[in-house]
Structure formats: C-alpha cells, structure tokens
Design a protein around this motif. Structure first.
Motif, PDB file in Angstrom:
ATOM      1  N   ALA A 192      20.833  48.887  18.805  1.00 63.05           N
ATOM      2  CA  ALA A 192      20.202  49.373  17.575  1.00 63.05           C
ATOM      3  C   ALA A 192      18.993  48.554  17.173  1.00 63.05           C
ATOM      4  N   GLY A 193      18.732  47.450  17.883  1.00 63.67           N
ATOM      5  CA  GLY A 193      17.611  46.582  17.524  1.00 63.67           C
ATOM      6  C   GLY A 193      17.852  45.824  16.228  1.00 63.67           C
ATOM      7  N   TRP A 194      19.111  45.475  15.964  1.00 63.06           N
ATOM      8  CA  TRP A 194      19.475  44.851  14.690  1.00 63.06           C
ATOM      9  C   TRP A 194      20.086  43.476  14.957  1.00 63.06           C
ATOM     10  N   PRO A 195      19.438  42.373  14.557  1.00 60.18           N
ATOM     11  CA  PRO A 195      19.948  41.031  14.871  1.00 60.18           C
ATOM     12  C   PRO A 195      21.071  40.595  13.931  1.00 60.18           C
ATOM     13  N   LEU A 196      22.237  41.189  14.095  1.00 62.25           N
ATOM     14  CA  LEU A 196      23.383  40.807  13.277  1.00 62.25           C
ATOM     15  C   LEU A 196      23.751  39.341  13.503  1.00 62.25           C
ATOM     16  N   LEU A 197      24.446  38.783  12.541  1.00 59.65           N
ATOM     17  CA  LEU A 197      24.984  37.438  12.634  1.00 59.65           C
ATOM     18  C   LEU A 197      26.480  37.574  12.913  1.00 59.65           C
ATOM     19  N   ILE A 198      26.943  36.971  14.004  1.00 62.80           N
ATOM     20  CA  ILE A 198      28.343  37.110  14.424  1.00 62.80           C
ATOM     21  C   ILE A 198      28.940  35.710  14.513  1.00 62.80           C
ATOM     22  N   VAL A 205      36.591  36.957  13.126  1.00 65.26           N
ATOM     23  CA  VAL A 205      35.162  37.163  13.367  1.00 65.26           C
ATOM     24  C   VAL A 205      34.502  37.693  12.090  1.00 65.26           C
ATOM     25  N   ALA A 206      33.478  36.981  11.627  1.00 64.23           N
ATOM     26  CA  ALA A 206      32.657  37.434  10.512  1.00 64.23           C
ATOM     27  C   ALA A 206      31.390  38.072  11.062  1.00 64.23           C
ATOM     28  N   ILE A 207      31.001  39.194  10.471  1.00 63.43           N
ATOM     29  CA  ILE A 207      29.802  39.921  10.902  1.00 63.43           C
ATOM     30  C   ILE A 207      28.932  40.112   9.667  1.00 63.43           C
ATOM     31  N   ASP A 208      27.640  39.824   9.790  1.00 65.52           N
ATOM     32  CA  ASP A 208      26.791  39.672   8.612  1.00 65.52           C
ATOM     33  C   ASP A 208      25.378  40.111   8.978  1.00 65.52           C
ATOM     34  N   THR A 209      24.653  40.654   8.002  1.00 67.16           N
ATOM     35  CA  THR A 209      23.241  40.988   8.233  1.00 67.16           C
ATOM     36  C   THR A 209      22.297  39.872   7.827  1.00 67.16           C
ATOM     37  N   GLY A 210      22.782  38.873   7.041  1.00 67.51           N
ATOM     38  CA  GLY A 210      21.875  37.984   6.355  1.00 67.51           C
ATOM     39  C   GLY A 210      21.423  38.630   5.057  1.00 67.51           C
TER      40      GLY A 210
END
Length: 355
Positions: A192-198, A205-210
């Motif tokens: 998706a071209g999205w640099p998620l924070l994992i 596991v935490a998943i975050d957009t910033g």
C-alpha cells in the motif's frame, strides 16, 4: 543494550525480525520501520553492523514536593505499571525533589491520548473534571498539567483506535505468532506504500501510523487498516487497543524558531512539513513528537525553573557529541556537565543508556 540495523523496507525489517527469532530464546523488543529495525539487545551473531548514532530514547522527570502523590497521579494517567510503559514503547517517568516549591504553571506540558474508556476510568477514579480550552486538562496535586485525551474508534476497522495516530495491539502467545503477524502487516503496508510502525514485544504486536499520519489519505488508510485487521483475525488474534497510547510534549516559548532549532539539532529530529503545525518528530518514529506554542514575552512563568524536564538516553560514546551539538544550537550547559538548557531555559539531561 539497544542496536539499530538499517533495512530497505518493512518487509526486509520483518525478515530480519524472523532471523532474530530463529536465534532462539525470548524475543527481544523489536521496532520495525521502513528503514530499519531497533533491537532491544546486542546480537553480534547476526553479523550485521549496527548504527549507534540512531539509538536514543527519552524519558520525562517531574519535580515534586510530595513525590509519592504526584507519582501515583502520573502512573494512573499514563496507565503505567510502576514508572515504565508495560510495552516499553513510551517514555519512562521519573520524579525529583522540588525545594522550594514552584507554584506557577509549567511551560512544558504532556499530552497523552488513550482509549476513551481508559480516560473516563482515570477521571472517575481521581474524581477530576477536565478543564482548559479543549476540556481535556487535568492537574496533579501540585499543579502539573496533562492533557489526557480520549481517542475514538475507527468504525471501518474496529480493532483500531484513533489516538492522534491510528493504532492497535494484538496479544500473541509465541514468537512464531508475532513474527507471522508482523510479516503479514509488513507485506500489506509495503504493497500500500504506507510506512506503518510495527513494534514486536514478547507480549504481542503494536501497529501504529505515527501521529496524524493516517489523515494524509484517510480512505486509503482505512482500507489498509481493514486488511491488517483481517490478517490478524485469520491468525486467531484478538485486538486489545487499551494497551497502546500516544505521548507528546508541548513547549510554550517566546522565540519558537530558536527553541525549536535547539531541539531539532540535539534530538536529530525533523520539522513536520505541514505549515499549520509546529511539530518536530523523530525521522525513525521511535520517540515522541514535540510541538511548540506561543508564549507572551512578559509571562511570569519564564522566571521559574520548570518542574518538567526531559532526559535523552544515548550510547555512552554519543553523550559528549550530543552535548556539543546542543551547545552549538544555542544551548547552555549546567554545572553537572550533562544537563543542557535551551535558549529559554527548558532542560534536557543527556545520559548514557547503560547508566
């Protein structure tokens, strides 16, 4: 011990995490980013060269007369066990003496965004009514303020919460399960071209957009969030978003450009490109955002030493380099030789990660 290893994508970061898991033993804390992985352990058996200049973490100290009472308030507001985030994602807390008392409002305040249920439970337990311009401010018994913000649900993907950033957390039962989820999320995010924070933890596991990043293209993000949710549920996982939060710091300053320039330099941060924001951020999205708000030049708080101080922890060999960087950016060094003040007197202690 902490190390940073450069990678070329989130998928490559997930592959490195899988290599680390294959070494056996408990899974160390891992922060997967599109450009690299922070590892909460030294792993020479990987045969990789770590970038020590990329390693840093922050914590906040609050000076108090009654440290026990103030500590209890802040632990509850953050939702911490003791003084540390149970998932070790957000800044640790520490408390110092205050003598004599300093009664004016601080020029540094803390914003914490948690789920609406957690915020309401804390307010009720403390018997506090929020106040301030946005109706979000709470204060401890000595007047130190926090904006404790309730987050929203994301209706399109109910595993997620909008805590300024969009984020979720999935408890896992094994390293294998955590790696499987991280790999699936990394592949979806790269596609998706999205640099998620994992962030991988032994707990899950935490998943975050910033902060705010999901707002750049809300519809595209919502589609990705639903894909991540589906992948997690196919692995038999159930979200627990009460485990995550967003923490940021706000500085009241008269000369915002001068104060901002100091913190940009000493932290290695970047300016948020959006013109309507004063935010600066860690380019690796590993440490809290700092924002700046205008302060009147005649505000009496300028004459009071603030009760809130930040501390920066870096590898021992980086301490003096960071001190020199801060001095070159307009800071002054206090007599202890390790605490800098920015051009308006806000303090930053610089310490070695290994104590």
């Amino acid at each position: 011990m902490t190390a940073w290893y450069d990678t070329s994508s989130l998928t490559a970061s997930a592959a490195l995490a899988a290599r680390i898991a294959e070494l056996g033993g408990p899974l160390p804390d891992l922060e997967l980013r599109a450009g690299g992985v922070r590892v909460g352990a030294e792993l020479p058996e990987l045969g990789l060269t770590a970038d020590d200049t990329a390693v840093q973490s922050m914590q906040v100290q609050i000076d108090a007369v009654d440290q026990e009472a103030v500590r209890a308030f802040w632990q509850g507001a953050f939702g911490y066990d003791g003084l540390v985030d149970p998932l070790r994602r957000d800044p640790a807390l520490s408390f110092g003496p205050q003598d004599p008392p300093r009664v004016l409002r601080n020029r540094i305040h803390v914003d914490v965004v948690r789920t609406a249920e957690a915020v309401e439970a804390f307010r009720a337990a403390e018997g506090l009514e929020p106040y301030g311009a946005y109706g979000l401010t709470l204060a401890d018994a000595e007047g130190n303020e926090i904006d404790l913000v309730p987050g929203d649900e994301l209706p399109e993907a109910p595993d997620w919460r909008l805590l300024f950033g969009a984020m979720t957390f999935y408890p896992t039962t094994s390293s294998k399960q955590a790696i499987e989820l991280a790999t699936a999320v990394a592949e979806l995010a790269d596609a998706a071209g999205w640099p998620l924070l994992i962030d991988l933890r032994p707990e899950g596991v935490a998943i975050d957009t910033g902060k705010d990043q999901w707002e750049n293209d809300e519809e595209a993000f919502k589609a990705l969030a639903l894909q991540v949710q589906t992948a997690a549920r196919e692995l038999g996982l159930t979200a627990d978003p009460t485990r995550v939060r967003l923490v940021q710091f706000a500085f009241d300053a008269v000369d915002i450009p001068a104060v901002q320039a100091f913190w940009l330099a000493v932290l290695g941060y970047q300016r948020d490109p959006r013109e309507f924001l004063s935010d600066i951020y860690d380019p690796r999205r590993l440490n809290p955002v700092i924002m700046f708000q205008q302060l009147d030049a005649d505000d009496p708080r300028r004459q009071q030493r603030d009760r809130v101080h930040l501390e920066l922890l870096v590898p021992r060999e980086q301490v003096q380099t960071r001190v020199a960087t801060g001095l070159a950016a307009g800071g002054e060094l206090l007599p202890d030789g390790l605490t800098l003040t920015d051009p308006e007197g806000n303090e930053l202690g610089i310490r070695a990660l290994d104590g």
